[in-house]
Motif scaffolding. Structure first.
Motif, short mmCIF file in Angstrom:
data_model
loop_
_atom_site.label_atom_id
_atom_site.label_comp_id
_atom_site.label_asym_id
_atom_site.label_seq_id
_atom_site.Cartn_x
_atom_site.Cartn_y
_atom_site.Cartn_z
N TRP A 466 -12.19 3.60 -5.64
CA TRP A 466 -10.86 4.39 -6.07
C TRP A 466 -11.23 3.06 -8.19
N CYS A 501 -7.89 -2.65 -2.18
CA CYS A 501 -7.75 -1.12 -3.48
C CYS A 501 -6.64 -0.49 -2.82
N CYS A 504 -7.19 1.89 -0.31
CA CYS A 504 -7.74 2.65 1.10
C CYS A 504 -7.49 1.18 1.38
#
Ligand code: ADP
Ligand code: ZN
Ligand code: ZN
Length: 754
Positions: A466, A501, A504
């Motif tokens: 990401w 993140c 996640c």
């Protein structure tokens, strides 16, 4: 019945065309082309506009409004300027009002501009020595007054019968540590008097002038060929390797022009460059030299404006050093325009309109003054060199550096190989470190060039990949460590560095790539004893920050200077011997038809900073692709092969200079509607121009500040006058604007968008 007179007026609006107003009889005499007038437009808004023409053709429109009042007694804008604005608006497809907005210093300031008055103090009359002694004696009872008077006499060096010199009141107060009442008392006694003098806000004392340098033999040959060619050609391209003395040649050409009473405009692409050149010019030409760029306050700009308009040989500026906007100053008598670093992309204004190219516009402005233009570069743009090859421009060359110093030796450092063999120290190859180490050991200086500011261009989750992006633009956010923020370089949006993140929730966020901030951090670890500084947009926000960094580097109080393209051009440092280009690959991989030309120019330009005086410099280029053909050409400083290669490619694929290009950008806040409308325009244009229309397509940055963007490129044949094709494009856009819902689009036209 007497005639009714009308004036056609430019208003600072994006609407094309001039606006007609009736001139009331009582101000008829005052309304002249170039003066500003106040008028009402749309509802009750008041604008100041510029009068262009006066006529008695009643407009078809009824209820023509009347001019409210006249602002200027003398025209604010001269006839050549009006002609130039018109040309820009017609060529670059914008309104004259948009040109006016770019050209005039802020309106508010114009109206409020007041010369700065300073209070000075001087002797109230001519006194003989005896009289003075008597006065001083009498003041024995007022020791503070006595002190002020003696200080005045000391500071001005007054002796009997000599000329009375005024000195600044604040200076006198400071020197004596007294208060204004004491001076007032002396004035009341008829000993001193006060007066107000106009002083300039622009601090330029006329330091004693030095004669200009004698040209070297090679330079004399080039200079001779330039002056000869100027008899037949209006434009000359001077192709001179870095540090060959192009600036010296300009100085000789300037001197010629000033001697015959002409004005000269000397253009540079970047504000940072004016710092050094202005000193060089003032040394020779003194107070007639002025500088103009966007870092000045509006009032300072107005003052410069006034001094350019002023033809007074003492106070007027006759030599202006400036960036692209200096084209709009009120020149009346230009003899020469110098466009230095003519290949530089900063000459093009992309946003907002007028989207003009200052080099091309300079040529037109010069021709309106019947003046000459000289374009100078170590690596000319493909189009200018092509114009020289086909004889449209004159051409002159300087192939060697002044003092016969060799061009810098280029070392290509293979980063992929160094990583594989675990020889990289953070982002530095052994070749670069060795060169730096040697230079620093001899107290020489180093410049490191990296074309990205901030710490790292993006951060990434090491678990899921990401990447944080801007909430308004299709752009990765850049990490800035000093302020500990993620920043969008397109809209300025910023956010805190996330600890987790966003996808996640892993805590493994890592920084990727490197910008100038990171290089600064790392180099301080590798060379802990070295004095390191950084010059990029983030460290040069204040007005004088460029000067400060450049001066400090000149004074050798910085050993290693890290910077973006700001440090790549034109600067002249005596003790700089090593230049490192940290990542050549991100220059070469830019998706643009000029990427190769641009990266050659940039690398050649940065290299040109090294070893300009005593000895040959060294340049280390770090790349993962050492076989790249452009890098191979930089290695040999082989401009001609680069030109041939690029010219051939552009001929084959029909790109400028072998065609003209117009880019249309269409923006909408909804992607689907943007696609819908841009397809309509694309189809319409294809019916007219066929295969010469490219797109609509999404540009590299496909969304900025919540607006989705599509672009359409139209290629126009070089051989035909472009006016007709441009007209057809405007008509197609007008048709699109009449579609239902099209008013929520933003459409921008960019002529020569490169
Ligand atoms: P360019 O503009 O081509 O990069 P410059 O005009 O800046 O080159 O010249 C490079 C350096 O050599 C400058 O420091 C300049 O002062 C010096 N130089 C060039 N020509 C002469 C000359 N004829 N006499 C004295 N110094 C010169
Ligand atoms: Zn993740
Ligand atoms: Zn953004």
């Amino acid at each position: 019945m007497t005639k009714t007179w009308y004036a056609d007026i430019i208003l600072p609006l994006a609407v094309r065309g001039r606006f007609t107003y009736r001139i009331p009889d009582d101000i008829f005499e005052a309304v002249k082309p170039g003066v500003r007038v106040t008028v009402q437009f749309g509802g009750n808004k008041l604008y100041s506009g510029i009068v262009c023409t006066i006529h008695d053709n009643a407009p078809v429109l009824k209820n023509v409004k009347t001019i409210i009042n006249v602002i200027d007694t003398v025209p604010a804008v001269n006839e050549i300027q009006l002609k130039f604005w018109l040309w820009i608006s017609e060529y670059y497809l914008c309104s004259e009002g948009e040109v006016m907005k770019a050209a005039l210093p802020s309106e508010i300031c114009f109206n409020n501009y007041k010369p700065r008055l300073v209070t000075y103090i001087q002797l109230a009359g001519i006194f003989s020595d005896n009289e003075l002694h008597e006065i001083i004696d009498k003041l024995a009872k007022a020791p503070r007054q006595q002190e002020v008077l003696s200080t005045y006499l000391r500071l001005t060096g007054y002796a009997s019968g000599s000329e009375i010199k005024p000195i600044g009141k604040s200076w006198l107060l400071k020197e004596t540590g007294s208060n204004p009442n004491i001076i007032e008392a002396l004035i009341a006694k008829g000993i001193l008097s006060s007066l107000s003098l106009v002083v300039t806000r622009l601090n330029d004392s006329d330091n004693c002038k030095e004669p200009i340098n004698k040209l070297s033999e090679a330079q004399s040959v080039a200079y001779g060929s330039i002056t000869t060619q100027f008899k037949e050609k209006d434009i000359i391209l001077l192709h001179g390797v870095t540090s060959s003395g192009k600036t010296e040649i300009y100085i000789h050409l300037i001197e010629e022009q000033l001697k015959i009473g002409k004005q000269v405009l000397y253009m540079l692409p970047e504000i940072a460059l004016t710092t050094q050149i202005i000193l060089r010019l003032k040394r020779h030409f003194g107070a007639v030299t002025g500088v103009y760029h966007s870092r000045f306050s509006d009032c300072e700009k107005v003052e410069i404006w006034e001094r350019v308009a002023d033809n007074d040989p003492l106070n007027g500026y006759r030599l202006i050093l400036g960036v692209r906007s200096s084209l709009f100053l009120p020149f009346s008598n230009l003899g020469l325009i110098i466009v230095d670093e003519e290949h530089d992309g900063s000459y093009k204004q992309h946003d907002p309109a007028p989207r003009y190219h200052a080099r091309d516009s300079a040529i037109v402005l010069a021709s309106m003054h019947k003046a000459k233009t000289i374009l100078g570069s170590a690596s000319p743009s493909v189009e200018s060199y092509n114009n020289a090859v086909n004889g449209k421009y004159g051409f002159s060359e300087l192939k060697e550096r002044f003092g016969l110093i060799k061009l810098p030796a280029i070392i290509i450092a293979d980063t992929r190989e160094a990583y594989r063999r675990k020889l990289m120290v953070s982002h530095f190859t052994p070749e670069l470190l060795q060169a730096m180490d040697e230079a620093l050991g001899k107290d020489e200086q180093v410049i490191l060039f990296q074309n990205r500011r901030g710490f790292s261009p993006y951060i990434e989750c090491s678990d899921c990949g990401w990447i944080p992006v801007c909430i308004q633009c299709a752009v990765n956010l850049t990490y800035h460590k000093t302020i500990s923020k993620l920043v969008c370089h397109y809209c300025g949006y910023n956010a805190d560095m996330p600890s987790k993140c966003g996808n996640c929730h892993s805590t493994g966020m890592v920084t990727r790539g490197f910008g100038t901030e990171k290089i600064e951090d790392e180099i301080k670890i590798v060379f802990p004893a070295a004095r390191v500084a950084r010059m990029d947009q983030d460290t040069t926000r204040n007005k004088n920050s460029f000067n400060k960094i450049i001066r400090t580097f000149e004074d050798r109080r910085i050993d290693i200077l890290i910077g973006t393209q700001m440090i790549s051009k034109g600067l002249d440092f005596e003790n700089l011997t090593v230049v490192g280009i940290l990542n050549a690959d991100n220059l070469l991989n830019y998706p643009d038809f000029r990427a190769h030309e641009r990266s050659f120019q940039l690398m050649e330009q940065v290299s040109g900073r090294a070893g300009r005086r005593q000895k040959q410099g060294k340049v280390v280029i770090q790349t993962a692709d050492p076989a790249n053909k452009i890098i191979r050409l930089v290695l040999r400083h082989d401009y001609i092969s680069m030109f041939r290669m690029q010219a051939e490619e552009r001929m084959t694929f029909n790109y400028p200079p072998f065609c003209r290009m117009v880019k249309i950008s269409i923006k909408h806040k909804e992607r689907a509607l943007l696609n819908y409308y841009s397809d309509i325009l694309g189809r319409d244009l294809k019916e007219i121009f066929g295969k010469r229309v490219l797109g609509p397509e999404s540009p590299v940055i496909s969304k900025v500040q919540l607006w989705y963007i599509k672009t359409i490129l139209v290629k126009i044949e070089r051989e035909k006058p472009p006016a007709k094709a441009k007209h057809l494009i405007i008509e197609a856009i007008d048709r699109l604007e009449k579609e239902k819902g099209a008013s929520s689009l933003k459409i921008a036209i960019d002529v020569d968008p490169y």
